[in-house]
Write an enzyme that holds these catalytic residues in place. Structure first.
Site, PDB file in Angstrom:
ATOM      1  CE  LYS A  44      -2.341  -3.979  12.796  1.00 23.48           C
ATOM      2  NZ  LYS A  44      -3.778  -3.764  12.816  1.00 23.48           N
ATOM      3  NE  ARG A  78     -10.273  -3.026  14.540  1.00 20.64           N
ATOM      4  CZ  ARG A  78      -9.021  -2.559  14.379  1.00 20.64           C
ATOM      5  NH1 ARG A  78      -8.658  -1.993  13.233  1.00 20.64           N
ATOM      6  NH2 ARG A  78      -8.144  -2.632  15.355  1.00 20.64           N
ATOM      7  CE1 TYR A 110       0.259   2.472 -21.816  1.00 24.33           C
ATOM      8  CE2 TYR A 110       1.380   2.620 -19.699  1.00 24.33           C
ATOM      9  CZ  TYR A 110       1.039   1.898 -20.839  1.00 24.33           C
ATOM     10  OH  TYR A 110       1.483   0.618 -20.984  1.00 24.33           O
ATOM     11  CB  CYS A 134       4.017   2.796 -16.581  1.00 21.12           C
ATOM     12  SG  CYS A 134       4.290   4.159 -17.712  1.00 21.12           S
ATOM     13  CG  ASP A 139       6.066  -2.994 -14.944  1.00 21.33           C
ATOM     14  OD1 ASP A 139       5.504  -3.599 -14.014  1.00 21.33           O
ATOM     15  OD2 ASP A 139       5.743  -3.119 -16.147  1.00 21.33           O
TER      16      ASP A 139
HETATM   17  N1  PMH Z   1      -3.406  -2.781  18.407  1.00 22.76           N
HETATM   18  C1  PMH Z   1      -4.354  -3.029  17.489  1.00 22.76           C
HETATM   19  C2  PMH Z   1      -5.508  -3.883  17.853  1.00 22.76           C
HETATM   20  C3  PMH Z   1      -4.244  -2.450  16.216  1.00 22.76           C
HETATM   21  O1  PMH Z   1      -5.193  -2.723  15.317  1.00 22.76           O
HETATM   22  C4  PMH Z   1      -3.122  -1.623  15.917  1.00 22.76           C
HETATM   23  C5  PMH Z   1      -2.963  -0.943  14.603  1.00 22.76           C
HETATM   24  C6  PMH Z   1      -2.162  -1.405  16.919  1.00 22.76           C
HETATM   25  C7  PMH Z   1      -2.354  -1.983  18.152  1.00 22.76           C
HETATM   26  C8  PMH Z   1      -0.974  -0.522  16.717  1.00 22.76           C
HETATM   27  O2  PMH Z   1      -1.361   0.791  16.498  1.00 22.76           O
HETATM   28  P1  PMH Z   1      -0.308   1.899  16.088  1.00 22.76           P
HETATM   29  O3  PMH Z   1       0.293   1.459  14.807  1.00 22.76           O
HETATM   30  O4  PMH Z   1      -1.115   3.126  15.928  1.00 22.76           O
HETATM   31  O5  PMH Z   1       0.691   1.954  17.178  1.00 22.76           O
HETATM   32  N2  PMH Z   1      -3.955  -1.176  13.681  1.00 22.76           N
HETATM   33  C9  PMH Z   1      -4.218  -0.428  12.609  1.00 22.76           C
HETATM   34  C10 PMH Z   1      -5.314  -0.670  11.772  1.00 22.76           C
HETATM   35  O6  PMH Z   1      -6.146  -1.655  11.970  1.00 22.76           O
HETATM   36  N3  PMH Z   1      -5.385   0.232  10.825  1.00 22.76           N
HETATM   37  O7  PMH Z   1      -4.380   1.076  11.001  1.00 22.76           O
HETATM   38  C11 PMH Z   1      -3.635   0.690  12.086  1.00 22.76           C
END
Ligand code: PMH
Length: 386
Positions: free
Chosen positions: A42, A139, A268, A314, A316
Protein backbone atom coordinates in the site's frame (compact mmCIF):
# COMPACT_ATOMS: atom_id res chain seq x y z
CA UNK A 1 14.40 16.10 -26.96
CA UNK A 2 12.92 14.94 -23.68
CA UNK A 3 13.51 11.30 -22.93
CA UNK A 4 10.99 9.14 -21.18
CA UNK A 5 12.08 7.74 -17.85
CA UNK A 6 14.67 10.47 -17.55
CA UNK A 7 14.78 13.36 -15.15
CA UNK A 8 16.47 16.72 -15.16
CA UNK A 9 17.16 17.39 -11.50
CA UNK A 10 20.01 15.87 -9.52
CA UNK A 11 17.92 14.44 -6.70
CA UNK A 12 16.76 10.85 -6.67
CA UNK A 13 15.89 7.90 -4.47
CA UNK A 14 17.48 4.52 -5.08
CA UNK A 15 15.54 1.33 -4.45
CA UNK A 16 17.73 -1.75 -4.10
CA UNK A 17 15.59 -4.61 -5.42
CA UNK A 18 18.20 -7.22 -4.42
CA UNK A 19 17.63 -6.19 -0.82
CA UNK A 20 13.85 -6.48 -1.18
CA UNK A 21 14.46 -10.00 -2.48
CA UNK A 22 16.81 -10.80 0.41
CA UNK A 23 14.29 -9.50 2.97
CA UNK A 24 11.44 -11.55 1.52
CA UNK A 25 13.65 -14.65 1.26
CA UNK A 26 14.75 -14.06 4.84
CA UNK A 27 11.15 -14.29 6.04
CA UNK A 28 10.42 -17.15 3.62
CA UNK A 29 13.22 -19.18 5.24
CA UNK A 30 12.13 -18.15 8.73
CA UNK A 31 8.54 -19.37 8.23
CA UNK A 32 7.28 -22.92 7.75
CA UNK A 33 6.64 -23.62 4.05
CA UNK A 34 2.83 -23.70 4.43
CA UNK A 35 2.70 -20.10 5.70
CA UNK A 36 2.17 -17.76 2.75
CA UNK A 37 3.58 -14.26 2.54
CA UNK A 38 1.21 -11.40 1.73
CA UNK A 39 3.39 -8.49 0.60
CA UNK A 40 1.95 -5.20 1.84
CA UNK A 41 2.47 -2.70 -0.99
CA UNK A 42 0.00 0.00 0.00
CA UNK A 43 0.93 3.68 -0.26
CA UNK A 44 3.02 2.99 -3.37
CA UNK A 45 4.85 0.24 -1.46
CA UNK A 46 5.59 2.57 1.46
CA UNK A 47 6.96 5.08 -1.05
CA UNK A 48 9.26 2.59 -2.80
CA UNK A 49 7.17 1.98 -5.94
CA UNK A 50 4.26 -0.47 -6.04
CA UNK A 51 4.85 -2.38 -9.26
CA UNK A 52 8.59 -2.89 -8.87
CA UNK A 53 8.26 -4.00 -5.26
CA UNK A 54 5.30 -6.27 -6.07
CA UNK A 55 7.13 -8.03 -8.88
CA UNK A 56 10.26 -8.49 -6.77
CA UNK A 57 8.32 -9.74 -3.73
CA UNK A 58 6.34 -12.19 -5.85
CA UNK A 59 9.48 -13.56 -7.46
CA UNK A 60 11.08 -13.93 -4.01
CA UNK A 61 8.26 -16.04 -2.59
CA UNK A 62 5.30 -13.79 -1.72
CA UNK A 63 2.02 -15.15 -3.10
CA UNK A 64 -0.48 -12.39 -2.37
CA UNK A 65 -0.36 -8.58 -2.38
CA UNK A 66 -2.19 -6.20 -0.05
CA UNK A 67 -3.05 -2.53 -0.49
CA UNK A 68 -5.17 -0.08 1.49
CA UNK A 69 -7.59 1.09 -1.19
CA UNK A 70 -9.30 -0.22 -4.32
CA UNK A 71 -7.60 2.47 -6.40
CA UNK A 72 -4.21 1.08 -5.42
CA UNK A 73 -5.26 -2.42 -6.43
CA UNK A 74 -6.57 -1.16 -9.78
CA UNK A 75 -3.34 0.68 -10.37
CA UNK A 76 -1.41 -2.58 -9.93
CA UNK A 77 -3.77 -4.37 -12.34
CA UNK A 78 -3.26 -1.60 -14.92
CA UNK A 79 0.47 -2.13 -14.57
CA UNK A 80 0.05 -5.80 -15.42
CA UNK A 81 0.11 -7.44 -11.98
CA UNK A 82 -2.04 -10.60 -12.10
CA UNK A 83 -1.32 -11.97 -8.60
CA UNK A 84 -4.12 -11.97 -6.03
CA UNK A 85 -4.58 -8.58 -4.35
CA UNK A 86 -6.39 -7.90 -1.08
CA UNK A 87 -7.74 -4.43 -0.29
CA UNK A 88 -7.18 -4.15 3.47
CA UNK A 89 -9.24 -1.02 4.00
CA UNK A 90 -12.87 -0.17 3.36
CA UNK A 91 -14.21 -0.05 -0.19
CA UNK A 92 -17.58 1.40 -1.17
CA UNK A 93 -20.35 -1.16 -1.70
CA UNK A 94 -21.26 0.46 -5.03
CA UNK A 95 -17.75 -0.35 -6.32
CA UNK A 96 -17.79 -4.11 -5.76
CA UNK A 97 -18.35 -4.95 -9.42
CA UNK A 98 -15.13 -3.16 -10.31
CA UNK A 99 -13.31 -5.31 -7.76
CA UNK A 100 -15.01 -8.49 -9.00
CA UNK A 101 -14.18 -7.71 -12.64
CA UNK A 102 -10.50 -7.23 -11.79
CA UNK A 103 -10.30 -10.24 -9.46
CA UNK A 104 -9.53 -8.01 -6.50
CA UNK A 105 -10.32 -9.35 -3.02
CA UNK A 106 -12.17 -7.01 -0.69
CA UNK A 107 -12.31 -6.69 3.08
CA UNK A 108 -15.75 -6.86 4.71
CA UNK A 109 -16.65 -5.99 8.29
CA UNK A 110 -20.31 -4.93 8.29
CA UNK A 111 -23.42 -6.92 7.32
CA UNK A 112 -25.24 -3.90 5.91
CA UNK A 113 -22.24 -3.15 3.69
CA UNK A 114 -22.56 -6.66 2.35
CA UNK A 115 -26.29 -6.35 1.74
CA UNK A 116 -25.69 -3.19 -0.28
CA UNK A 117 -22.88 -4.89 -2.19
CA UNK A 118 -25.10 -7.89 -2.97
CA UNK A 119 -27.65 -5.57 -4.55
CA UNK A 120 -24.96 -4.18 -6.86
CA UNK A 121 -23.43 -7.47 -7.99
CA UNK A 122 -24.74 -9.18 -11.13
CA UNK A 123 -25.81 -12.80 -11.12
CA UNK A 124 -22.58 -14.05 -12.67
CA UNK A 125 -20.17 -11.89 -10.67
CA UNK A 126 -17.73 -13.62 -8.34
CA UNK A 127 -16.20 -11.74 -5.44
CA UNK A 128 -13.62 -12.92 -2.91
CA UNK A 129 -13.87 -11.53 0.59
CA UNK A 130 -11.73 -11.47 3.71
CA UNK A 131 -13.55 -10.71 6.95
CA UNK A 132 -11.78 -8.22 9.19
CA UNK A 133 -12.05 -8.70 12.93
CA UNK A 134 -11.35 -5.91 15.37
CA UNK A 135 -9.63 -7.65 18.26
CA UNK A 136 -8.37 -4.49 19.90
CA UNK A 137 -6.96 -2.13 17.28
CA UNK A 138 -10.23 -0.17 17.30
CA UNK A 139 -9.91 0.82 13.65
CA UNK A 140 -12.13 -1.29 11.37
CA UNK A 141 -13.49 -4.76 11.94
CA UNK A 142 -16.21 -6.83 13.53
CA UNK A 143 -16.07 -6.78 17.31
CA UNK A 144 -19.04 -8.91 18.35
CA UNK A 145 -19.52 -12.66 17.90
CA UNK A 146 -23.16 -12.26 16.82
CA UNK A 147 -22.19 -9.85 14.06
CA UNK A 148 -19.58 -12.29 12.82
CA UNK A 149 -22.05 -15.16 12.71
CA UNK A 150 -24.60 -13.04 10.83
CA UNK A 151 -22.00 -11.87 8.33
CA UNK A 152 -20.69 -15.38 7.74
CA UNK A 153 -24.21 -16.62 7.05
CA UNK A 154 -24.83 -13.87 4.50
CA UNK A 155 -21.64 -14.81 2.68
CA UNK A 156 -22.17 -18.57 2.78
CA UNK A 157 -25.75 -18.18 1.49
CA UNK A 158 -24.64 -16.28 -1.62
CA UNK A 159 -22.80 -18.33 -4.21
CA UNK A 160 -21.38 -15.20 -5.87
CA UNK A 161 -19.32 -14.63 -2.75
CA UNK A 162 -16.32 -16.57 -1.52
CA UNK A 163 -15.22 -16.23 2.09
CA UNK A 164 -11.53 -16.63 1.31
CA UNK A 165 -10.01 -15.19 4.45
CA UNK A 166 -10.35 -13.89 7.96
CA UNK A 167 -7.89 -11.52 9.59
CA UNK A 168 -7.12 -9.02 12.28
CA UNK A 169 -4.40 -6.47 12.96
CA UNK A 170 -2.25 -6.08 16.08
CA UNK A 171 -1.61 -2.71 17.65
CA UNK A 172 1.36 -3.63 19.85
CA UNK A 173 3.18 -6.52 18.13
CA UNK A 174 6.33 -4.36 18.03
CA UNK A 175 6.40 -3.62 21.78
CA UNK A 176 8.40 -5.45 24.43
CA UNK A 177 5.36 -5.75 26.68
CA UNK A 178 3.42 -8.59 25.08
CA UNK A 179 0.28 -8.50 27.26
CA UNK A 180 -1.99 -6.65 24.89
CA UNK A 181 -0.65 -8.65 21.95
CA UNK A 182 -1.67 -11.90 23.63
CA UNK A 183 -5.10 -10.48 24.51
CA UNK A 184 -5.71 -9.64 20.85
CA UNK A 185 -4.33 -13.01 19.79
CA UNK A 186 -6.69 -14.86 22.16
CA UNK A 187 -9.68 -12.84 20.97
CA UNK A 188 -8.76 -13.63 17.35
CA UNK A 189 -8.59 -17.36 18.03
CA UNK A 190 -11.90 -17.22 19.88
CA UNK A 191 -13.67 -15.40 17.04
CA UNK A 192 -12.14 -17.58 14.31
CA UNK A 193 -13.36 -20.67 16.16
CA UNK A 194 -16.94 -19.40 15.74
CA UNK A 195 -16.76 -19.65 11.96
CA UNK A 196 -18.70 -22.59 10.55
CA UNK A 197 -16.34 -22.96 7.61
CA UNK A 198 -12.65 -22.17 7.97
CA UNK A 199 -11.56 -19.89 5.14
CA UNK A 200 -8.48 -20.64 3.07
CA UNK A 201 -6.50 -17.81 4.65
CA UNK A 202 -6.31 -17.01 8.35
CA UNK A 203 -3.87 -14.16 8.93
CA UNK A 204 -3.08 -11.71 11.67
CA UNK A 205 0.68 -11.12 11.75
CA UNK A 206 2.32 -7.95 10.53
CA UNK A 207 6.14 -7.82 10.23
CA UNK A 208 6.73 -7.58 13.96
CA UNK A 209 4.49 -10.54 14.78
CA UNK A 210 5.88 -12.64 11.93
CA UNK A 211 9.40 -12.08 13.27
CA UNK A 212 8.55 -12.66 16.93
CA UNK A 213 5.50 -14.86 17.44
CA UNK A 214 5.48 -18.14 15.49
CA UNK A 215 2.20 -19.12 17.16
CA UNK A 216 0.44 -16.26 15.33
CA UNK A 217 1.49 -17.34 11.83
CA UNK A 218 -1.65 -19.36 11.03
CA UNK A 219 -1.26 -19.88 7.29
CA UNK A 220 -0.35 -16.39 6.06
CA UNK A 221 1.44 -13.30 7.32
CA UNK A 222 1.29 -9.71 6.09
CA UNK A 223 4.79 -8.42 5.49
CA UNK A 224 5.16 -4.66 5.26
CA UNK A 225 7.99 -2.74 6.87
CA UNK A 226 10.44 -5.66 7.10
CA UNK A 227 10.24 -6.15 3.33
CA UNK A 228 11.70 -2.67 3.04
CA UNK A 229 14.48 -3.67 5.41
CA UNK A 230 13.27 -1.57 8.31
CA UNK A 231 12.78 -2.83 11.86
CA UNK A 232 9.18 -2.45 13.07
CA UNK A 233 10.40 -0.65 16.19
CA UNK A 234 13.81 0.10 17.74
CA UNK A 235 12.91 -2.00 20.85
CA UNK A 236 12.71 -5.25 18.93
CA UNK A 237 15.89 -4.70 16.90
CA UNK A 238 17.88 -7.05 19.20
CA UNK A 239 15.26 -9.78 18.71
CA UNK A 240 15.44 -9.92 14.90
CA UNK A 241 15.91 -13.55 13.81
CA UNK A 242 17.76 -12.53 10.62
CA UNK A 243 19.29 -9.25 9.43
CA UNK A 244 17.12 -6.80 7.51
CA UNK A 245 18.60 -4.90 4.60
CA UNK A 246 17.54 -1.30 4.12
CA UNK A 247 16.15 -0.81 0.61
CA UNK A 248 15.65 2.96 0.32
CA UNK A 249 18.38 5.53 -0.11
CA UNK A 250 18.21 9.21 -1.06
CA UNK A 251 20.75 11.25 -2.96
CA UNK A 252 21.35 14.67 -4.41
CA UNK A 253 24.25 16.68 -5.84
CA UNK A 254 25.85 20.01 -5.05
CA UNK A 255 24.43 22.57 -7.46
CA UNK A 256 26.18 25.61 -6.02
CA UNK A 257 29.25 25.99 -3.82
CA UNK A 258 30.31 29.32 -2.37
CA UNK A 259 32.55 30.84 0.24
CA UNK A 260 30.85 32.86 2.97
CA UNK A 261 32.58 35.32 5.25
CA UNK A 262 32.06 35.72 8.97
CA UNK A 263 28.57 37.15 9.59
CA UNK A 264 27.11 36.16 6.19
CA UNK A 265 23.65 34.59 6.47
CA UNK A 266 21.96 31.52 5.02
CA UNK A 267 18.30 30.84 4.08
CA UNK A 268 14.90 32.14 5.16
CA UNK A 269 14.84 34.11 8.36
CA UNK A 270 18.60 34.62 8.02
CA UNK A 271 18.93 32.40 11.08
CA UNK A 272 22.26 30.82 10.20
CA UNK A 273 25.33 33.03 10.35
CA UNK A 274 28.83 32.06 9.24
CA UNK A 275 31.19 32.09 12.22
CA UNK A 276 34.24 32.47 10.02
CA UNK A 277 35.09 31.92 6.37
CA UNK A 278 32.94 28.90 5.47
CA UNK A 279 32.14 26.81 2.40
CA UNK A 280 28.42 26.37 1.88
CA UNK A 281 26.89 23.99 -0.67
CA UNK A 282 23.33 24.04 -1.98
CA UNK A 283 21.45 20.85 -2.86
CA UNK A 284 18.19 20.72 -4.85
CA UNK A 285 15.91 19.01 -2.35
CA UNK A 286 13.45 20.62 0.05
CA UNK A 287 10.28 20.19 2.02
CA UNK A 288 8.12 19.76 -1.09
CA UNK A 289 10.15 16.58 -1.67
CA UNK A 290 9.32 15.41 1.86
CA UNK A 291 12.67 16.60 3.17
CA UNK A 292 10.81 18.43 5.89
CA UNK A 293 11.92 21.60 7.70
CA UNK A 294 12.33 19.66 10.93
CA UNK A 295 15.40 18.02 9.36
CA UNK A 296 17.39 21.25 9.73
CA UNK A 297 20.62 20.31 11.49
CA UNK A 298 20.53 16.73 10.15
CA UNK A 299 23.81 15.54 8.68
CA UNK A 300 24.36 14.37 5.10
CA UNK A 301 27.29 12.52 3.52
CA UNK A 302 29.90 13.55 0.98
CA UNK A 303 32.75 11.08 0.42
CA UNK A 304 31.56 9.29 3.58
CA UNK A 305 32.03 12.43 5.69
CA UNK A 306 29.14 13.81 7.74
CA UNK A 307 28.25 17.48 7.38
CA UNK A 308 25.22 19.38 8.66
CA UNK A 309 22.30 21.06 6.94
CA UNK A 310 22.42 24.71 8.00
CA UNK A 311 19.70 27.35 7.91
CA UNK A 312 16.09 26.62 7.16
CA UNK A 313 15.13 23.97 4.64
CA UNK A 314 13.34 25.62 1.70
CA UNK A 315 10.64 24.15 -0.53
CA UNK A 316 13.08 22.92 -3.19
CA UNK A 317 16.58 23.43 -1.80
CA UNK A 318 18.67 23.34 1.33
CA UNK A 319 22.22 24.28 2.28
CA UNK A 320 25.01 22.32 3.89
CA UNK A 321 28.18 23.37 5.67
CA UNK A 322 31.15 21.89 3.81
CA UNK A 323 34.53 21.30 5.51
CA UNK A 324 36.22 22.65 2.36
CA UNK A 325 35.39 23.44 -1.23
CA UNK A 326 33.85 20.65 -3.33
CA UNK A 327 33.11 20.77 -7.05
CA UNK A 328 29.55 21.42 -8.24
CA UNK A 329 28.07 18.03 -9.18
CA UNK A 330 29.53 16.18 -6.16
CA UNK A 331 27.12 13.52 -4.90
CA UNK A 332 25.47 14.08 -1.54
CA UNK A 333 23.77 11.16 0.23
CA UNK A 334 20.93 12.08 2.57
CA UNK A 335 19.90 8.51 3.41
CA UNK A 336 22.09 5.50 2.74
CA UNK A 337 25.70 4.38 2.66
CA UNK A 338 28.82 6.17 1.50
CA UNK A 339 32.32 4.77 2.01
CA UNK A 340 32.18 3.51 5.63
CA UNK A 341 29.42 5.75 6.89
CA UNK A 342 25.65 5.20 6.96
CA UNK A 343 22.69 7.49 7.51
CA UNK A 344 19.83 5.12 8.21
CA UNK A 345 16.11 5.74 7.80
CA UNK A 346 15.94 5.29 11.59
CA UNK A 347 18.34 8.19 12.10
CA UNK A 348 16.16 10.46 9.95
CA UNK A 349 13.00 9.24 11.73
CA UNK A 350 14.54 10.01 15.12
CA UNK A 351 15.51 13.52 13.99
CA UNK A 352 12.00 14.07 12.59
CA UNK A 353 10.53 12.64 15.81
CA UNK A 354 8.57 10.00 13.96
CA UNK A 355 8.73 6.31 12.99
CA UNK A 356 10.83 4.86 10.17
CA UNK A 357 7.62 3.91 8.24
CA UNK A 358 6.88 7.57 7.66
CA UNK A 359 10.17 8.53 6.02
CA UNK A 360 10.03 6.74 2.62
CA UNK A 361 6.26 7.40 2.53
CA UNK A 362 6.73 11.15 2.74
CA UNK A 363 9.56 11.44 0.21
CA UNK A 364 7.20 12.82 -2.37
CA UNK A 365 6.72 11.59 -5.90
CA UNK A 366 8.55 14.66 -7.17
CA UNK A 367 11.66 12.62 -6.31
CA UNK A 368 12.36 10.10 -9.09
CA UNK A 369 12.94 6.49 -8.03
CA UNK A 370 15.84 4.58 -9.59
CA UNK A 371 15.63 0.78 -9.31
CA UNK A 372 18.85 -1.20 -8.92
CA UNK A 373 19.65 -4.85 -9.32
CA UNK A 374 23.23 -6.14 -9.11
CA UNK A 375 24.33 -2.51 -8.76
CA UNK A 376 22.84 -1.68 -12.17
CA UNK A 377 19.87 0.58 -12.94
CA UNK A 378 17.02 -1.60 -14.19
CA UNK A 379 14.17 0.92 -14.11
CA UNK A 380 13.54 4.60 -13.49
CA UNK A 381 10.24 6.08 -12.39
CA UNK A 382 9.69 9.80 -12.53
CA UNK A 383 6.07 10.44 -11.52
CA UNK A 384 6.07 14.07 -12.60
CA UNK A 385 7.00 13.12 -16.17
CA UNK A 386 3.84 10.97 -16.51
N1 PMH B 1 -1.75 -5.32 7.70
C1 PMH B 1 -2.44 -4.19 7.92
C2 PMH B 1 -3.91 -4.25 8.05
C3 PMH B 1 -1.74 -2.98 8.05
O1 PMH B 1 -2.44 -1.86 8.25
C4 PMH B 1 -0.31 -2.98 7.93
C5 PMH B 1 0.49 -1.74 8.10
C6 PMH B 1 0.34 -4.20 7.70
C7 PMH B 1 -0.41 -5.34 7.62
C8 PMH B 1 1.83 -4.30 7.61
O2 PMH B 1 2.43 -3.96 8.80
P1 PMH B 1 4.01 -3.82 8.92
O3 PMH B 1 4.41 -2.76 7.97
O4 PMH B 1 4.23 -3.42 10.33
O5 PMH B 1 4.57 -5.14 8.56
N2 PMH B 1 -0.21 -0.59 8.36
C9 PMH B 1 0.28 0.53 8.88
C10 PMH B 1 -0.52 1.63 9.21
O6 PMH B 1 -1.81 1.64 9.01
N3 PMH B 1 0.19 2.58 9.76
O7 PMH B 1 1.44 2.16 9.82
C11 PMH B 1 1.53 0.90 9.28
Amino acid sequence: MEEQGFFYRDTWAEIDLDRVKANVEGLRNHLPAYVEIIAVVKANAYGHGDVQISNTALSAGATYLAVAFLDEALSLRRKGITAPILVLGASRPQDVRIAANHKITLTVFQSNWLTEAQAVLNETDQLKLHVKLDTGMGRIGIRESDDLEALEKLILDDNRLELEGVFTHFSTADELDTNYFYQQFARFQEMVSLLKEKPKYIHCSNSAASLRFAEANFNAVRMGISMYGLTPSPEIEPELPYPLKEVFSLHSCLIHVKKLHKGDKVSYGATYEAKQDEWIGTIPIGYADGWIRKLQGQEVLIDGIRMPIVGRICMDQCMILLPHEYPVGTQVTLIGEQVNEVISVNEIAARAETINYEIPCIISNRVPRIYKRNGKTVDVYNAIAD
